[in-house]
Structures are given as C-alpha cells and as structure tokens.
Scaffold this motif. Structure first.
Motif, mmCIF file in Angstrom:
data_model
loop_
_atom_site.group_PDB
_atom_site.id
_atom_site.type_symbol
_atom_site.label_atom_id
_atom_site.label_comp_id
_atom_site.label_asym_id
_atom_site.label_seq_id
_atom_site.Cartn_x
_atom_site.Cartn_y
_atom_site.Cartn_z
ATOM 1 N N MET A 1 0.837 -1.172 0.000
ATOM 2 C CA MET A 1 0.000 0.000 0.000
ATOM 3 C C MET A 1 0.888 1.244 0.000
ATOM 4 O O MET A 1 1.591 1.471 -0.934
ATOM 5 N N ALA A 2 0.875 1.977 1.081
ATOM 6 C CA ALA A 2 1.665 3.192 1.119
ATOM 7 C C ALA A 2 3.139 2.865 1.319
ATOM 8 O O ALA A 2 3.493 1.766 1.728
ATOM 9 N N LEU A 3 3.994 3.852 1.050
ATOM 10 C CA LEU A 3 5.425 3.625 1.170
ATOM 11 C C LEU A 3 5.954 3.928 2.565
ATOM 12 O O LEU A 3 7.106 3.670 2.853
ATOM 13 N N GLY A 4 5.103 4.477 3.444
ATOM 14 C CA GLY A 4 5.540 4.861 4.780
ATOM 15 C C GLY A 4 5.583 3.689 5.729
ATOM 16 O O GLY A 4 6.014 2.602 5.378
ATOM 17 N N GLN A 5 5.122 3.912 6.960
ATOM 18 C CA GLN A 5 5.132 2.860 7.966
ATOM 19 C C GLN A 5 4.229 1.712 7.541
ATOM 20 O O GLN A 5 3.170 1.911 6.984
ATOM 21 N N LYS A 6 4.649 0.515 7.851
ATOM 22 C CA LYS A 6 3.867 -0.667 7.484
ATOM 23 C C LYS A 6 3.564 -1.472 8.737
ATOM 24 O O LYS A 6 4.234 -2.439 9.040
ATOM 25 N N ARG A 7 2.552 -1.058 9.463
ATOM 26 C CA ARG A 7 2.153 -1.783 10.660
ATOM 27 C C ARG A 7 1.021 -2.759 10.364
ATOM 28 O O ARG A 7 0.910 -3.767 11.021
ATOM 29 N N PHE A 22 -6.466 -2.384 -6.845
ATOM 30 C CA PHE A 22 -7.804 -1.943 -6.448
ATOM 31 C C PHE A 22 -7.763 -0.499 -5.959
ATOM 32 O O PHE A 22 -8.646 0.311 -6.258
ATOM 33 N N LYS A 23 -6.709 -0.137 -5.218
ATOM 34 C CA LYS A 23 -6.551 1.235 -4.720
ATOM 35 C C LYS A 23 -6.444 2.221 -5.880
ATOM 36 O O LYS A 23 -7.103 3.253 -5.899
ATOM 37 N N TRP A 24 -5.607 1.886 -6.882
ATOM 38 C CA TRP A 24 -5.425 2.793 -8.019
ATOM 39 C C TRP A 24 -6.716 2.907 -8.834
ATOM 40 O O TRP A 24 -7.062 3.986 -9.298
ATOM 41 N N GLU A 25 -7.439 1.793 -9.008
ATOM 42 C CA GLU A 25 -8.708 1.827 -9.750
ATOM 43 C C GLU A 25 -9.728 2.706 -9.040
ATOM 44 O O GLU A 25 -10.432 3.488 -9.679
ATOM 45 N N THR A 26 -9.801 2.576 -7.724
ATOM 46 C CA THR A 26 -10.751 3.374 -6.950
ATOM 47 C C THR A 26 -10.402 4.853 -7.033
ATOM 48 O O THR A 26 -11.287 5.688 -7.217
ATOM 49 N N ALA A 27 -9.130 5.188 -6.913
ATOM 50 C CA ALA A 27 -8.708 6.588 -7.037
ATOM 51 C C ALA A 27 -9.078 7.126 -8.412
ATOM 52 O O ALA A 27 -9.567 8.261 -8.537
ATOM 53 N N ASN A 28 -8.870 6.322 -9.434
ATOM 54 C CA ASN A 28 -9.193 6.725 -10.797
ATOM 55 C C ASN A 28 -10.688 6.979 -10.952
ATOM 56 O O ASN A 28 -11.103 7.954 -11.576
ATOM 57 N N TYR A 39 3.640 7.808 -5.020
ATOM 58 C CA TYR A 39 3.699 8.342 -3.662
ATOM 59 C C TYR A 39 2.480 9.214 -3.422
ATOM 60 O O TYR A 39 2.219 10.146 -4.180
ATOM 61 N N MET A 40 1.699 8.888 -2.403
ATOM 62 C CA MET A 40 0.483 9.640 -2.127
ATOM 63 C C MET A 40 0.564 10.396 -0.810
ATOM 64 O O MET A 40 -0.435 10.915 -0.332
ATOM 65 N N GLY A 41 1.743 10.454 -0.204
ATOM 66 C CA GLY A 41 1.913 11.087 1.091
ATOM 67 C C GLY A 41 1.667 12.584 1.101
ATOM 68 O O GLY A 41 1.392 13.158 2.149
ATOM 69 N N ASP A 42 1.757 13.229 -0.053
ATOM 70 C CA ASP A 42 1.528 14.670 -0.085
ATOM 71 C C ASP A 42 0.074 15.023 -0.385
ATOM 72 O O ASP A 42 -0.276 16.195 -0.441
ATOM 73 N N LEU A 43 -0.784 14.015 -0.558
ATOM 74 C CA LEU A 43 -2.204 14.270 -0.761
ATOM 75 C C LEU A 43 -2.861 14.472 0.603
ATOM 76 O O LEU A 43 -2.457 13.873 1.591
ATOM 77 N N PRO A 44 -3.891 15.321 0.669
ATOM 78 C CA PRO A 44 -4.559 15.546 1.961
ATOM 79 C C PRO A 44 -5.203 14.268 2.493
ATOM 80 O O PRO A 44 -5.597 13.379 1.732
ATOM 81 N N ASN A 48 -7.069 10.769 0.628
ATOM 82 C CA ASN A 48 -6.699 9.378 0.881
ATOM 83 C C ASN A 48 -7.805 8.640 1.626
ATOM 84 O O ASN A 48 -8.048 7.466 1.372
ATOM 85 N N GLY A 49 -8.490 9.323 2.526
ATOM 86 C CA GLY A 49 -9.608 8.714 3.247
ATOM 87 C C GLY A 49 -10.755 8.381 2.315
ATOM 88 O O GLY A 49 -11.423 7.358 2.484
ATOM 89 N N ALA A 50 -10.975 9.230 1.316
ATOM 90 C CA ALA A 50 -12.035 8.964 0.345
ATOM 91 C C ALA A 50 -11.723 7.708 -0.457
ATOM 92 O O ALA A 50 -12.614 6.896 -0.732
ATOM 93 N N ILE A 51 -10.470 7.525 -0.800
ATOM 94 C CA ILE A 51 -10.073 6.325 -1.552
ATOM 95 C C ILE A 51 -10.328 5.088 -0.695
ATOM 96 O O ILE A 51 -10.985 4.144 -1.131
ATOM 97 N N GLY A 52 -9.838 5.097 0.535
ATOM 98 C CA GLY A 52 -10.018 3.951 1.425
ATOM 99 C C GLY A 52 -11.481 3.688 1.734
ATOM 100 O O GLY A 52 -11.932 2.537 1.746
#
Length: 85
Positions: A1-7, A22-28, A39-44, A48-52
């Motif tokens: 998923m994201a490139l940051g922390q992976k817990r 699936f994440k990229w399709e939903t964002a599209n 990298y999606m870390g600079d998006l508000p 990102n919450g809307a995608i999830g």
C-alpha cells in the motif's frame, strides 16, 4: 500500500498486488490524480480517506452480492499480529 510505515498486515498476503491495483482503480474512479511515482503522502488526508472509504464500500457491496446470490464466502481467520509492550 503506502510507502511509509507498514504496521498493518494483509490477512491474505497473496492479495497484496490485487489490493494495490484496487486502490489505483478506486482513485481513478473518484477522479483523483495519482502522481506517477505512486507516492500519495503529499495528498490531503481527506483525499486518501475517500479512496479507502470507497474501497471498503465496494468490498462490502461485493460481499453482500455474493451472499444474495446464495454463495457462502469463506471467513478468514484474523489474528492480531501486533503485540502490546
């Protein structure tokens, strides 16, 4: 998923690539322009919450559809991989 922390860990590790797609399709579908780097870390957080949130809605709808069709989807065993200190 994201490139940051992976817990968070996938319940079914083999589904990682499919969930990423699936994440990229939903964002599209939402009209969100995802940077080429992925990298999606600079998006508000709202974006990102809307995608999830929409991913979850689609997964629930698919599960309900399978139940309505008479299928009995498997119930995965969920284990808590995190330990508290």
């Amino acid at each position: 998923m994201a490139l940051g922390q992976k817990r968070n860990q996938m319940v079914v590790p083999q589904a990682t690539a499919a969930m990423e797609q699936f994440k990229w399709e939903t964002a599209n579908e939402l009209g969100i322009q995802v940077p080429q780097s992925g990298y999606m870390g600079d998006l508000p957080s709202r974006v990102n919450g809307a995608i999830g949130g929409n991913m979850v809605k689609k997964m629930i709808a698919a599960y309900e559809q399978s139940l309505a069709g008479g299928a009995q989807p498997p119930t995965p065993q969920v284990t808590n991989a995190r330990t508290t200190p």
